[in-house]
Write a protein that holds these residues in place. Structure first.
Motif, PDB file in Angstrom:
ATOM      1  N   VAL C 164       0.851  -1.190   0.000  1.00 19.44           N
ATOM      2  CA  VAL C 164       0.000   0.000   0.000  1.00 19.44           C
ATOM      3  C   VAL C 164       0.885   1.238   0.000  1.00 19.44           C
ATOM      4  CG1 VAL C 164      -1.633   1.358   1.341  1.00 19.44           C
ATOM      5  CG2 VAL C 164      -1.942  -1.095   1.126  1.00 19.44           C
ATOM      6  N   TYR C 165       1.896   1.200   0.843  1.00 18.43           N
ATOM      7  CA  TYR C 165       2.761   2.360   0.959  1.00 18.43           C
ATOM      8  C   TYR C 165       3.454   2.679  -0.366  1.00 18.43           C
ATOM      9  CZ  TYR C 165       6.491   5.421   2.240  1.00 18.43           C
ATOM     10  OH  TYR C 165       7.323   6.494   2.279  1.00 18.43           O
ATOM     11  N   ASN C 166       3.998   1.635  -0.997  1.00 22.12           N
ATOM     12  CA  ASN C 166       4.773   1.863  -2.208  1.00 22.12           C
ATOM     13  C   ASN C 166       3.915   2.202  -3.413  1.00 22.12           C
ATOM     14  OD1 ASN C 166       7.673   1.622  -1.858  1.00 22.12           O
ATOM     15  ND2 ASN C 166       7.174  -0.363  -0.976  1.00 22.12           N
ATOM     16  N   TYR C 167       2.718   1.625  -3.488  1.00 18.71           N
ATOM     17  CA  TYR C 167       1.955   1.759  -4.726  1.00 18.71           C
ATOM     18  C   TYR C 167       0.773   2.708  -4.626  1.00 18.71           C
ATOM     19  CZ  TYR C 167       4.880  -2.277  -5.607  1.00 18.71           C
ATOM     20  OH  TYR C 167       5.961  -3.096  -5.740  1.00 18.71           O
ATOM     21  N   LEU C 168       0.557   3.289  -3.437  1.00 15.30           N
ATOM     22  CA  LEU C 168      -0.574   4.205  -3.292  1.00 15.30           C
ATOM     23  C   LEU C 168      -0.544   5.353  -4.322  1.00 15.30           C
ATOM     24  CD1 LEU C 168      -3.093   4.976  -1.742  1.00 15.30           C
ATOM     25  CD2 LEU C 168      -1.681   6.184  -0.103  1.00 15.30           C
ATOM     26  N   PRO C 169       0.625   5.955  -4.565  1.00 12.36           N
ATOM     27  CA  PRO C 169       0.636   7.041  -5.562  1.00 12.36           C
ATOM     28  C   PRO C 169       0.149   6.575  -6.937  1.00 12.36           C
ATOM     29  CG  PRO C 169       2.663   7.071  -4.297  1.00 12.36           C
ATOM     30  CD  PRO C 169       1.930   5.821  -3.903  1.00 12.36           C
ATOM     31  N   PHE C 170       0.410   5.317  -7.266  1.00 13.96           N
ATOM     32  CA  PHE C 170      -0.026   4.822  -8.566  1.00 13.96           C
ATOM     33  C   PHE C 170      -1.544   4.680  -8.636  1.00 13.96           C
ATOM     34  CE2 PHE C 170       4.302   2.849  -8.430  1.00 13.96           C
ATOM     35  CZ  PHE C 170       4.845   3.681  -9.379  1.00 13.96           C
ATOM     36  N   MET C 171      -2.188   4.615  -7.470  1.00 12.46           N
ATOM     37  CA  MET C 171      -3.648   4.593  -7.455  1.00 12.46           C
ATOM     38  C   MET C 171      -4.185   6.015  -7.523  1.00 12.46           C
ATOM     39  SD  MET C 171      -6.360   2.726  -7.338  1.00 12.46           S
ATOM     40  CE  MET C 171      -6.174   1.119  -6.580  1.00 12.46           C
ATOM     41  N   ILE C 172      -3.547   6.906  -6.763  1.00 14.17           N
ATOM     42  CA  ILE C 172      -4.062   8.271  -6.695  1.00 14.17           C
ATOM     43  C   ILE C 172      -3.943   8.981  -8.045  1.00 14.17           C
ATOM     44  CG2 ILE C 172      -3.746  10.536  -5.624  1.00 14.17           C
ATOM     45  CD1 ILE C 172      -2.856   9.165  -3.100  1.00 14.17           C
TER      46      ILE C 172
END
Lengths: 394, 669, 291
Positions: C164-172
């Motif tokens: 979640v920490y690493n890939y959250l920006p890719f969701m936002i």
């Protein structure tokens, strides 16, 4: 007589220190077709958005059926809007766009004071959507996607989508702006027909004076956030209140004059008979002479004499520009006068319209720099803003 | 809508806090006086100073920048042309091309990396014959017959995964572009090329710029694809950090990251201010207020239009090009200067000053890499991607490598220091005639435990399987050691080939695993965990225990009474090593008494050099002005009676190895 | 003129064939063969054992897809509201927020993950904080247990957190992009037609941001399912994932590229099927609304 439905009282609207509407007081009657007319940036769209509930006035109140509705959100108002460029939902087809408002459960208050959310039945939605599509002549387009429609068809969907909710008032924000000339003329008729068929109030916003005159029961002319004149199309055209209205509605020659007595006006140091009165003696006034009210006669017969400086053939008539003592007039006449010829003119008493002096005096009505698109070119605001908006995207 | 502003900003703020908390910690600990990432020992800038002396980090940083810059440049140009081309294709052709274009982005990085690795390996296998044939009928260009993974393959991989991002950013611009623009330009007298530069390029420039930026970001941040395609001789910053995270991240890396972070932050701030100013200007224009233009800016702009200004602009552009090219050239030179010797060893297994000294002495560049375990090293070698000269495997792996004919015999005439190796460590079973190896270190495996977390005397492996210590035991993440210890505990030989015995050992571990005794499986991660007091027990090497002791005095080490494994790691040279003579020099250098003393002091593993081993306590006193604790010396160089309890691993037959492997996998599931 | 330009695509098509298509084909070949010893060394021999033997790893497949799914859902639950709220802020705020979301990508992701280790360790910052705040003694009193820390690292929760920490920006980012491009007049039109804030969101904003959600989900799910560094660092070897398994076959202890290729193939196929289903589901959703 139709009753009052909407009233704006002392409405002022400012955005970041720019005042867009200034002390507006106006009411709208039930079942009338009303047009807010004015150049871009005059505040007409803002006024529409205030009625629609998308903006709350900085000061002043909005009443609907006698009730103050300043804080009522758009979705609780019995008002629907046809948006500029329509704002149709691209993820829904024609049918679903029209059904959109019907599918939303409405709060209904019963006589005993109880409120309940009511959802329309499928059948009712279906019959109302189909009925409405028929009204706008889009039967058979139910499944079409929005992208596959022409501009005129999209326009009809937008109208149907708004009307299907049976609003008391339909707001139209430059509804015909995106259509071509021919279609625009057709849609003017169509809108008028729909309004009469539905029997509700239409409030239309436009900067096209021809459209305003052709469709409306009442025209409201606005400029710089202030209402300049309210009246029937005939009133507005024949009895403009000031130089701005006179110039904005149709073509006008506006010259300085002095009221020497009731029904006597002096222009170019010459006295003419007119039909206006009620001014003080020797009061300076603006005098409007519509181009079609001027008759060209021989130089000797003329009340005024001048030289033709340009002639443009317009089909039904010629636009003739005549120089009278350094002031250029536009005259529309079926007679051809070659450039350079000396002519005389006659004006009947009903050809003069005398107005009190206003802040617009001296700004309009001279055809020295006449050009056909004068009005449009004079209107740079919209273009600029749109270019900015269409700028960057990722 | 405005009422909720605060709540909305609060939520966004929380999200940012989550994103930035670990980053602030990283930055914070880059100023730590100590070398831990968890314990604050006071403010210091020592890691920033050390950064400029740390070769591994600097080199990998240079490689990262080089590869990212080159890959971005190539991908941007190639991607732009490809986008124009694809956009001009008919729909029938365009769609399949776009689907394939999406593939690398849809695919997991690991699949991209692995498939490229397989491609390169397959190509290299075939290349030998092609090169030989090419060399046989012409002598103009001598093609190297042996290719390996390295900068070239890394670059290809990066270009491959970057191009789609560029295309993805350029294509929408092309789609928006008025189709008549080019025709209009040509109508006005442009040739096709001029139209391209004067019309198409400016139109799609924003797309190209953002595509290049994204490509560069992706390149810098990439780890997985680089990991599989860089091979042994090249390491990006990510890979360096990865191998470090397994052991102990030196705060030098925190310092590098902090610097990069700050640089990007400053760039972003400048960009932000610029954009904000432009927005304000636009807003002013929209509201018809007179735009106040900075007269200096206006004058500057006017000046740029003059011939002199134009010249200045060209000079500036040329200067930028020169800077770019020279950076590239410099970085290339920096990363590929020759002659060289490629060494693959274990993490923190050498006093790095020795590398510098060797380089200064001989002028040979040492390309020093590390592998994680013997098995990982074996995989690297089997891939054919590795380009090592010297490797330092352990005993049992050496015998396997000899068996498979992967090692070259050493030329002992070039290694006079071999003399000094204690006879105890010569002619050992893994290399009975001692033709292939020069021992590097030796030691024992034992239990490391935290005294404060245990209230009994520990002298048996039993503690590792005791429910009393549930969640406090770290299992060694290596089948040979994990099962070997269990075998020892059960009273069997570590080299047994009896499937029943091995299965029994497996059952023992499995049972403890199911009871939740083990907190995790670790290799070099053991350092951080044990030093931080985050587990009570671990199994590891005596030398590494002594390193940990420096950071946590509560740790103890014991070779259990059931016995254990003792090992020798030895330097060997791979078959067909490209730098054989340099390798001999390196081995001889490392085998010297001085090197052994310093290595011993640095890594705490016992030296096989008789002189060094005996001298060490004395040398230590000389160096540090205090006597070496005899207990420590005894742990480092286990006395004979301890060694007698221990067994050395021998190479297991293939079937047994397969059994180990299967059981190990079953354990992990 | 167009045809002339079309030639520009030619080199790239070749490049793609060489470095995208052929590698996958080679992988396919590897997955369908095994290495056998022959008199002259080793050779490949056709074999489907790589696939049949894969049943052994069903757990790893299950765990990988499950953890990746959980991480993706959490990312969506955090990412969508954040993207939505951000898209409604002023331009200045948006610009700063965007920069702040991109910025962490410049800090090496391994380091960022490593930093979580220090936070989550048994003796780490979070446990120390809990101790100071008395959370742990409270927990002990409530449950009657006797612990001095919460086990956070080396659990599946830690792995999910890392993802979640690493890939959250890719969701936002993709959701945010779609939401900012969303025509504001559409939401106004919906309000005008009687939809309150919730209905506007459900009937207009959400369906129109489906494309952003799909690309966000793809960009989080794919790297999550195949990660090996995160599970190694935060899962402490107890949370073996597909990525670990594959890495282990190529560069790790269990050297067997054929099996590794087979696992990669299967993972690739499953991921592609997931994506196709999801894309179809997205479209299907739209059609359902259209009816």
């Amino acid at each position: 007589m139709s009753k009052e439905l909407i009233r704006l009282k002392d409405v002022t609207m400012t955005f970041d220190d720019v005042t867009v509407l200034k002390d507006i007081n106006i009411y709208f009657n039930d079942k009338e077709f009303l047009t807010l007319l004015g150049p871009s940036g005059c505040g007409k769209t803002t006024m529409l958005r205030i009625i629609g509930g998308f903006q709350t006035p900085t000061t002043g109140d909005v009443f609907f059926d006698g009730e103050r509705i300043n804080d009522v959100p758009p979705y609780r108002r019995q008002v629907n809007t046809v948006f500029q460029k329509y704002a149709l939902f691209p993820h829904l087809n024609v049918y679903e766009n029209v059904a959109f408002g019907l599918r939303i459960p409405r709060e209904t208050t019963y006589e005993n004071g109880k409120t309940e959310k009511v959802k329309l039945s499928r059948d009712e939605i279906d019959s109302r959507v189909r009925e409405m599509l028929e009204v706008v002549s889009l039967k058979g387009f139910e499944r079409r996607s929005i992208a596959s429609l022409s501009g005129g068809q999209q326009q009809r969907v937008a109208i149907a989508r708004a009307l299907v909710n049976r609003p008391k008032v339909l707001l139209l924000d430059e509804p015909l702006g995106a259509l071509d000339m021919r279609l625009r003329k057709d849609m003017q008729q169509e809108l008028k027909r729909i309004q009469q068929q539905m029997g509700i109030t239409f409030i239309n916003v436009t900067h096209d004076q021809e459209e305003a005159l052709a469709m409306s029961d009442t025209v409201v002319v606005m400029n710089e956030g202030v209402i300049q004149q309210i009246g029937t199309p005939e009133d507005i055209y024949n009895e403009p209140k000031n130089a701005f209205v006179a110039d904005f509605i149709g073509e006008s020659n506006i010259v300085d004059g002095i009221m020497r007595a009731d029904r006597v006006v002096e222009i170019f140091n010459r006295r003419f008979a007119c039909l206006d009165g009620g001014f003080e003696k020797d009061e300076p006034v603006d005098v409007v002479i519509r181009p079609e009210d001027v008759d060209i006669v021989s130089e000797a017969e003329g009340q005024l004499r001048g030289t033709v400086t340009s002639v443009t053939f317009k089909g039904v008539h010629y636009d003739t520009i005549v120089d009278f003592y350094g002031f250029k007039w536009l005259i529309q006449t079926t007679d051809y006068c070659p450039v350079g010829s000396r002519i005389g003119i006659r004006i009947d008493p009903d050809g003069f319209h005398v107005m009190k002096k206003s802040k617009y005096s001296g700004l309009y009505g001279d055809y020295s720099s006449y050009s056909e698109e004068y009005d449009e070119i004079n209107d740079p605001t919209l273009l600029d803003v749109e270019e900015e908006g269409a700028g960057d995207e990722e | 809508m405005k009422k909720n502003r605060f709540g909305s900003r609060f939520l966004i703020g929380l999200c940012f806090l989550f994103l930035y908390l670990p980053i602030f910690l990283l930055i914070f600990f880059s100023f730590n006086k100590g070398d831990s990432s968890a314990v604050w020992k006071g403010f210091s800038l020592r890691w920033y100073a050390e950064l400029f002396r740390n070769r591994l980090v600097l080199e990998s940083l240079a490689t990262t920048l080089l590869v990212s810059l080159l890959a971005t440049a190539i991908a941007t140009v190639a991607g732009t042309f490809a986008a124009i081309g694809i956009y001009s294709l008919t729909k029938k052709w365009r769609d399949p091309v776009l689907v394939v274009n999406d593939l690398p982005m849809m695919n997991a990085d690991i699949v991209t990396g692995v498939s490229l690795l397989l491609l390169f390996v397959a190509f290299f296998r075939g290349w030998g014959a092609i090169a030989a044939w090419l060399n046989s009928w012409q002598s103009l260009i001598q093609f190297p017959t042996r290719l390996t993974l390295g900068l070239g393959t890394l670059l290809i991989a990066h270009v491959s995964f970057n191009i789609p991002y560029v295309i993805l950013n350029v294509a929408p611009r092309l789609r928006q572009m008025d189709a008549n623009l080019v025709e209009a330009a040509q109508d006005l007298g442009c040739t096709w090329i001029q139209a391209f530069f004067k019309v198409i390029l400016p139109e799609i420039k924003p797309g190209i710029v953002s595509g290049a930026l994204i490509a560069f970001t992706m390149s810098v941040d990439d780890f997985v694809i680089s990991y599989f395609t860089a091979g042994s001789a090249t390491q990006t910053l990510s890979m360096t950090i990865y191998s470090m995270t397994k052991k102990r991240v030196t705060p030098v890396v925190n310092a590098v990251s902090t610097l990069i972070f700050l640089a990007v932050l400053i760039l972003l701030i400048i960009n932000n201010i610029r954009e904000a100013r432009q927005d304000k200007l636009a807003a002013k224009r929209a509201s018809f207020e007179p735009v106040r233009v900075d007269p200096r800016a206006e004058r500057f702009r006017a000046w740029l239009g003059t011939p002199r200004g134009k010249l200045a602009r060209r000079v500036a552009a040329a200067a930028l090009c020169v800077v770019f090219v020279s950076t590239t050239v410099f970085l290339t030179a920096f990363t590929t200067s020759r002659p060289v010797v490629n060494v693959c060893s274990w993490g923190e297994y050498i006093d790095e000053d020795l590398i510098d000294e060797f380089e200064a002495e001989t002028g040979i560049r040492v390309n020093y890499q590390t592998a994680e375990s013997n098995e990982a090293l074996y995989s690297l070698l089997s891939n054919g991607g590795a380009d090592y000269d010297v490797v330092v495997p352990s005993d049992y792996m050496i015998s396997q490598l000899i068996e498979e004919g992967r090692l070259e015999e050493l030329d002992y005439s070039q290694i006079p220091n071999f003399e000094k190796i204690d006879d105890r460590f010569k002619n050992l079973p893994y290399d009975p005639e001692n033709k292939y190896t020069v021992p590097y270190t030796w030691g024992t495996v034992g239990i490391i435990y935290n005294e404060t977390m245990v209230d009994e005397e520990i002298d048996s492996w039993a503690a590792l399987y005791d429910s009393k210590y549930a969640g406090q035991v770290l299992l060694i993440n290596n089948s040979r050691d994990a099962f070997g210890i269990a075998l020892k505990y059960l009273g069997y030989s570590v080299n047994t080939t009896d499937a029943g015995e091995i299965t029994q050992a497996y059952e023992l571990v499995r049972d403890a695993y199911e009871r939740g005794v083990f907190q995790g499986k670790v290799m070099d991660e053991v350092f951080q965990t044990m030093e931080g007091g985050n587990a009570a027990f671990a199994t590891y090497y005596a030398g590494d225990y002594l390193s940990m002791l420096e950071n946590n005095e509560d740790l103890r080490f014991v070779v259990p009474k059931e016995g254990s494994n003792w090992f020798v790691d030895a330097m060997c040279v791979l078959k067909d090593a490209p730098n054989y003579d340099n390798a001999m020099k390196w081995i001889n250098f490392i085998a010297s008494t001085d090197s052994n003393l310093r290595n011993m002091d640095y890594i705490w593993y016992a030296s096989p050099n008789k002189e060094a081993l005996e001298m060490y306590p004395e040398w230590y006193e000389e160096q540090y002005g205090e006597a070496l604790d005899p207990e420590i010396y005894e742990i480092m160089a286990a006395p004979q009676e301890v060694l007698d309890r221990c067994e050395m691993y021998v190479c297991l037959p293939k079937a047994t190895r397969a059994l180990y492997n299967d059981l190990w996998i079953k354990l992990g599931l | 003129m167009r045809n002339k330009r079309a030639w520009f695509a030619f080199p790239y098509v070749i490049w793609m064939a060489l470095f995208v298509v052929i590698p996958i084909l080679i992988m396919l070949v590897y997955s369908l063969t095994a290495e056998v010893e022959t008199a002259s060394g080793t050779a490949f021999e056709g074999s489907v054992e790589n696939f049949t033997g894969m049943t052994l790893y069903m757990n790893v497949f299950g765990r990988s897809f499950w953890l990746a799914l959980v991480a993706t859902v959490i990312c969506l639950l955090i990412g969508y509201p954040v993207a939505y709220l951000m898209s409604r802020e002023g331009p200045g705020f948006q610009r700063v927020a965007m920069a702040l979301i991109m910025l962490p990508m410049w800090m090496n992701f391994l380091l960022r993950t490593y930093s979580w280790m220090a936070i989550l360790e048994n003796n780490g910052l979070l446990n120390q904080l809990f101790q100071k705040l008395g959370v742990i003694s409270l927990y002990n009193r409530l449950t009657g247990s006797d612990i001095d820390h919460f086990q956070m690292i080396r659990t599946s929760g830690a792995v999910v957190l890392g993802m979640v920490y690493n890939y959250l920006p890719f969701m936002i980012l993709p959701i945010y992009t779609v939401l900012t491009k969303l025509d504001h007049r559409l939401t106004e039109a919906a309000e005008d037609l009687g939809a309150n804030a919730a209905a506007v969101f459900r009937r207009v904003t959400l369906p129109l941001s489906v494309s952003g959600i799909i690309s966000g989900v793809t960009m989080v799910f794919v790297p999550s399912v195949s990660t090996f560094a995160i599970s190694r660092l935060l899962g402490g070897g107890t949370q073996m994932m597909l990525g670990d398994l594959i890495e282990n076959q190529f560069l790790g202890g269990a050297y067997n590229p054929h099996l590794g290729a087979a696992i990669s193939m299967v993972m690739m196929v499953i991921v592609v099927i997931c994506m196709l289903v999801m894309n179809h589901f997205g479209d299907g959703e739209e059609e359902a609304v259209m009816l």
